[in-house]
Scaffold this motif. Structure first.
Motif, PDB file in Angstrom:
ATOM      1  N   UNK A  18       0.922  -1.146   0.241  1.00 54.94           N
ATOM      2  CA  UNK A  18       0.059  -0.059   0.108  1.00 54.94           C
ATOM      3  C   UNK A  18       0.905   1.138   0.027  1.00 54.94           C
ATOM      4  N   UNK A  19       1.830   1.292   0.737  1.00 53.70           N
ATOM      5  CA  UNK A  19       3.139   2.501   0.290  1.00 53.70           C
ATOM      6  C   UNK A  19       3.405   2.279  -0.338  1.00 53.70           C
ATOM      7  N   UNK A  20       3.614   1.520  -1.131  1.00 59.36           N
ATOM      8  CA  UNK A  20       4.842   1.451  -2.738  1.00 59.36           C
ATOM      9  C   UNK A  20       3.949   2.006  -3.821  1.00 59.36           C
ATOM     10  N   UNK A  21       2.498   2.186  -3.841  1.00 62.32           N
ATOM     11  CA  UNK A  21       1.581   3.297  -4.474  1.00 62.32           C
ATOM     12  C   UNK A  21       1.466   4.678  -3.964  1.00 62.32           C
ATOM     13  N   UNK A  22       2.074   4.897  -2.983  1.00 64.54           N
ATOM     14  CA  UNK A  22       1.778   5.967  -2.886  1.00 64.54           C
ATOM     15  C   UNK A  22       2.832   6.861  -4.346  1.00 64.54           C
ATOM     16  N   UNK A  23       3.948   6.450  -4.826  1.00 65.68           N
ATOM     17  CA  UNK A  23       4.671   7.131  -5.636  1.00 65.68           C
ATOM     18  C   UNK A  23       2.974   7.465  -6.860  1.00 65.68           C
ATOM     19  N   UNK A  24       2.480   6.413  -6.973  1.00 66.20           N
ATOM     20  CA  UNK A  24       0.975   6.824  -8.021  1.00 66.20           C
ATOM     21  C   UNK A  24       0.882   8.337  -8.011  1.00 66.20           C
ATOM     22  N   UNK A  25       1.291   8.602  -6.890  1.00 66.39           N
ATOM     23  CA  UNK A  25      -0.087  10.427  -6.481  1.00 66.39           C
ATOM     24  C   UNK A  25       0.997  11.583  -7.182  1.00 66.39           C
ATOM     25  N   UNK A  26       1.870  11.022  -7.880  1.00 65.10           N
ATOM     26  CA  UNK A  26       2.671  12.213  -8.449  1.00 65.10           C
ATOM     27  C   UNK A  26       2.105  12.857  -9.743  1.00 65.10           C
ATOM     28  N   UNK A  27       0.879  11.615  -9.977  1.00 70.40           N
ATOM     29  CA  UNK A  27       0.013  12.298 -11.480  1.00 70.40           C
ATOM     30  C   UNK A  27      -1.030  13.536 -10.965  1.00 70.40           C
TER      31      UNK A  27
END
Length: 391
Positions: A18-27
């Motif tokens: 779940x933490x790994x998915x935070x990078x996609x908030x960059x969009x």
């Protein structure tokens, strides 16, 4: 008892996805930063680069460090770096601080990507590994899908989008503390491939084509995530808080595509799946040049998420099948290929500034999608030539 004990070790590892998915908030975050600091498209394109550049620079070194300090500790280090990054904009809300925050998010994410999957092998047996890996990717996808909603909640309810950062920092802290309190017996570390060994496989023509395919598909994925809110703002006049849902539609359909792809790839050949989905993706990119209504754009973005959802997996598996004896080097090389997310957005920004609309971004995405089509055709041609030579 054993099952309960195994679950108590599995859950904190899965939460790491779940933490790994935070990078996609960059969009969606790119649109907020661009709006707040009145950035040009070219300058805004640097923000996603700050996240994904580190896969090229750190993926292989992280594997070395992981073998020295252990997988669990490496995941905790990744969480701590993510926490520091998420708190940086609160200490100094400036463009430089935002770049630093996303750079630290990228470093932390690179560490998580490299170390979480191996750690998972220490808490589940071989029979449950595939399902656990799939569960991890689903959890990551849920995180990616949730990011724009969290950003919108922070902007509309808490008063400023940057309040999403302490939410992410809090989740990362929970992950770090949960793992710290969970004893995990790790298997002995294997020797990591050196940087030279990893990049030596690029001497093979097919591996070069596939590596560039990984660069292209990750670049397209990050590019579409970044483009979604901008396209809705430019063509539909939507406020940023609402336009951010475009990224969520993209990720939601990407999850559906991944599940569907898992089923289809058991019935279709990799080649059939690959070409049908690449052609669909290119066709919809073409339609996006002319889409101006909110629903047409959202449907197109969702279709793109579906079409490109499993292309990474197909390319990755083709590389492993081509050189199974060099599996470690292939895996390391394909992880570094994620830096494609640092290449495509700046090119999109430059061309968008040049033409004055998001059609410039679409042109860059179309070019990389056409490479994926050409890559498949060149590999197919290579197979045909080898078959004729053998006869």
């Amino acid at each position: 008892m054993n099952k309960k004990h195994s679950l108590s070790r599995l859950l904190p590892v899965l939460f790491g996805f779940f933490i790994m998915g935070f990078c996609d908030v960059v969009g969606v975050a790119t649109s907020y930063v661009q709006q707040h600091f009145a950035l040009s498209e070219s300058l805004a394109g640097l923000i996603p680069s700050m996240v994904f550049l580190w896969f090229l620079l750190l993926a292989v070194p992280v594997a070395f460090w992981m073998n020295r300090i252990g997988r669990r500790r490496m995941v905790i280090v990744g969480n701590v770096i993510t926490i520091v990054g998420m708190l940086t904009p609160l200490a100094d809300y400036s463009f430089a601080a935002c770049l630093a925050a996303f750079a630290l998010l990228g470093i932390g994410n690179t560490i998580l990507q490299v170390s979480l999957n191996p750690l998972l092998t220490n808490v589940v047996d071989g029979r449950a590994l595939s399902s656990s890996l799939t569960a991890g990717q689903v959890i990551k996808a849920v995180s990616s899908f949730s990011g724009p909603f969290i950003a919108t909640f922070a902007a509309s309810t808490l008063g400023n989008w940057i309040w999403m950062f302490p939410i992410f920092a809090g989740a990362s802290l929970i992950s770090a503390l949960w793992l710290l309190a969970t004893p995990i017996e790790e298997s002995p570390a294997e020797r990591s491939s050196s940087m030279g060994e990893v990049f030596s496989v690029l001497r093979d023509r097919k591996i070069r084509l596939l590596f560039l395919g990984i660069v292209a598909i990750v670049g397209i994925d990050v590019g579409l995530n970044t483009l979604a809110p901008k396209l809705l703002i430019e063509r539909c006049g939507m406020p940023l808080e609402s336009a951010g849902y475009g990224s969520s539609v993209y990720f939601f359909c990407r999850v559906i595509g991944a599940f569907t792809g898992t089923l289809l790839l058991t019935r279709l050949s990799d080649r059939t799946y690959y070409f049908s989905h690449i052609l669909l993706g290119i066709a919809v990119l073409g339609a996006l040049y002319f889409a101006h209504s909110r629903y047409a754009i959202l449907i197109a973005l969702g279709t793109e998420g579906f079409a490109f959802s499993s292309i990474f997996a197909v390319i990755y598996s083709q590389a492993l099948k081509h050189m199974p004896a060099r599996a470690n080097e292939i895996s390391g090389l394909m992880i570094t290929g994620v830096f494609g997310g640092a290449v495509v957005p700046p090119l999109m920004g430059l061309l968008t500034d040049a033409v004055g609309s998001q059609a410039g971004s679409l042109a860059v995405l179309t070019l990389f999608a056409l490479y994926l089509l050409g890559c498949g055709l060149m590999i197919r041609s290579e197979k045909t030539e080898n078959h004729v030579s053998a006869r």
